[in-house]
Design an enzyme around this catalytic site. Structure first.
Site, mmCIF file in Angstrom:
data_model
loop_
_atom_site.group_PDB
_atom_site.id
_atom_site.type_symbol
_atom_site.label_atom_id
_atom_site.label_comp_id
_atom_site.label_asym_id
_atom_site.label_seq_id
_atom_site.Cartn_x
_atom_site.Cartn_y
_atom_site.Cartn_z
ATOM 1 N N SER A 28 0.674 -1.085 0.204
ATOM 2 C CA SER A 28 -0.102 0.116 0.042
ATOM 3 C C SER A 28 0.850 1.147 0.012
ATOM 4 O O SER A 28 1.679 1.574 0.880
ATOM 5 C CB SER A 28 -1.018 -0.065 1.251
ATOM 6 N N HIS A 53 -1.419 -1.371 -4.288
ATOM 7 C CA HIS A 53 -2.410 -1.056 -3.493
ATOM 8 C C HIS A 53 -2.564 0.522 -3.291
ATOM 9 O O HIS A 53 -1.683 1.302 -2.583
ATOM 10 C CB HIS A 53 -2.916 -1.551 -2.322
ATOM 11 N N ASP A 55 -4.642 3.838 -2.131
ATOM 12 C CA ASP A 55 -5.871 4.194 -1.229
ATOM 13 C C ASP A 55 -6.289 5.506 -1.922
ATOM 14 O O ASP A 55 -5.301 6.572 -1.698
ATOM 15 C CB ASP A 55 -5.728 4.385 0.211
ATOM 16 N N MET A 57 -8.809 8.727 -0.798
ATOM 17 C CA MET A 57 -9.667 9.052 0.077
ATOM 18 C C MET A 57 -10.072 10.456 0.198
ATOM 19 O O MET A 57 -9.530 11.356 -0.327
ATOM 20 C CB MET A 57 -8.715 9.056 1.748
ATOM 21 N N HIS A 86 -8.648 1.307 -4.203
ATOM 22 C CA HIS A 86 -9.283 1.397 -3.126
ATOM 23 C C HIS A 86 -10.139 2.689 -2.942
ATOM 24 O O HIS A 86 -9.534 3.591 -2.278
ATOM 25 C CB HIS A 86 -8.417 0.885 -1.870
ATOM 26 N N MET A 88 -11.996 4.831 -1.110
ATOM 27 C CA MET A 88 -12.719 5.324 0.091
ATOM 28 C C MET A 88 -13.380 6.467 0.441
ATOM 29 O O MET A 88 -12.862 7.462 0.622
ATOM 30 C CB MET A 88 -11.618 5.049 1.242
ATOM 31 N N MET A 157 -11.636 -4.885 5.825
ATOM 32 C CA MET A 157 -10.748 -4.240 6.542
ATOM 33 C C MET A 157 -10.537 -4.521 7.852
ATOM 34 O O MET A 157 -11.564 -4.771 8.852
ATOM 35 C CB MET A 157 -11.476 -2.726 6.474
ATOM 36 N N GLY A 162 -8.868 4.968 6.948
ATOM 37 C CA GLY A 162 -8.758 6.351 6.747
ATOM 38 C C GLY A 162 -7.189 6.623 7.314
ATOM 39 O O GLY A 162 -6.719 7.823 6.806
ATOM 40 N N GLY A 164 -2.900 5.052 7.947
ATOM 41 C CA GLY A 164 -2.190 3.883 8.153
ATOM 42 C C GLY A 164 -1.532 3.650 9.401
ATOM 43 O O GLY A 164 -1.612 4.580 10.069
ATOM 44 N N GLY A 165 -0.851 2.711 9.417
ATOM 45 C CA GLY A 165 -0.145 2.380 10.828
ATOM 46 C C GLY A 165 -0.957 2.110 12.064
ATOM 47 O O GLY A 165 -0.514 2.115 13.171
ATOM 48 N N ASP A 195 -6.763 -5.807 4.910
ATOM 49 C CA ASP A 195 -6.001 -4.535 4.744
ATOM 50 C C ASP A 195 -6.183 -3.811 6.115
ATOM 51 O O ASP A 195 -7.317 -3.447 6.673
ATOM 52 C CB ASP A 195 -6.809 -3.649 3.798
ATOM 53 N N GLY A 196 -4.870 -3.681 6.709
ATOM 54 C CA GLY A 196 -4.816 -2.970 8.088
ATOM 55 C C GLY A 196 -4.096 -3.685 9.162
ATOM 56 O O GLY A 196 -4.594 -4.708 9.602
ATOM 57 N N GLY A 217 1.417 -1.927 4.446
ATOM 58 C CA GLY A 217 1.825 -0.524 4.008
ATOM 59 C C GLY A 217 2.917 -0.049 4.950
ATOM 60 O O GLY A 217 4.182 -0.445 4.557
#
Length: 239
Positions: A28, A53, A55, A57, A86, A88, A157, A162, A164-165, A195-196, A217
């Site tokens: 990601s 991937h 993201d 947003m 993705h 979002m 998810m 919304g 990362g980390g 993912d996550g 990511g």
């Protein structure tokens, strides 16, 4: 087949073990160094990444704003491996064709943001791309019931989207298992992605639960040894 995966597959004799040998990694780029994005994509591709991937947003569906069409276009020029966007965002159906033109191979929308989900999925497939639907941690697996047969990808998810980390939400393991059972019964060609909070600690858990595509990511791009070391550590953790 990439050498590390070939060696691993030889150690696994059972059907379940063979499925584990087919695990795919989707770095990601939300966690990448955007100043060196082209270079970092080249590194993870060389290290064995199966897809990238991305993201997207909008600051409305999720409390953050990130990446857009120009970034997808730039990444498409930088690599030949599949790109998955993705989305979002609110009303993702408005932007599907735009992201496909930018270079997306897979388009993932959220069930929670798509009131006409069947129509949205069919729109993606009519453009010749793979259609995915994502579920937030609090959304039950049953919400996919009416579209499951048409999907190419389900994204669970394992954190609230919304940022990362974040830390992996343990309760999502049950949902991964539920969707695995549904797909095995109705749509075995559909990929199950997570993912996550995916790192060397959580990889064995999600693979055991039934995930076959791992989005990561921070554990790839923020690893002290660099993205190549991060990606290869995830592959080793599958074993």
């Amino acid at each position: 087949m990439e050498p590390a995966r070939e060696a691993s597959s030889k150690r696994w004799g059972s059907p379940a073990a063979k499925e584990r040998s087919m695990i795919k990694i989707a770095p990601s780029i939300l966690a990448a160094d955007l100043l060196r994005l082209g270079e970092q994509i080249e590194v993870v591709e060389r290290a064995g990444a199966d897809r990238i991937h991305i993201d997207i947003m909008d600051g409305q569906f999720v409390p953050n704003i990130s990446l857009g069409v120009p970034v997808v276009e730039a990444i498409r020029r930088a690599t030949s491996i599949p790109l998955e966007t993705h989305l979002m965002i609110q009303q993702p159906e408005r932007y599907i064709e735009t992201f496909v033109r930018a270079g997306a191979d897979h388009v993932i929308v959220h069930q929670e943001a798509s009131p006409h989900l069947n129509r949205t999925v069919q729109s993606i497939k009519r453009l010749g791309k793979k259609a995915g639907v994502a579920l937030n941690p609090s959304t039950p697996a049953v919400m996919l019931e009416e579209v499951l047969d048409d999907l190419d990808l389900v994204l669970i998810m394992t954190v609230n989207p919304g940022f990362g980390g974040q830390h992996f939400i343990d309760q999502t393991l049950r949902k991964i298992g539920q969707v695995r059972v549904q797909l095995d019964a109705r749509n075995r060609a559909c990929e199950l992605e997570v993912d996550g909070g995916i790192d060397i600690e959580t990889v064995p858990q999600v693979v055991e639960a039934g995930a076959r595509v791992l989005v990561a990511g921070t554990s790839i791009f923020a690893r002290p040894g660099g993205p190549e070391a991060g990606l290869k550590s995830l592959l080793r953790a599958v074993c």
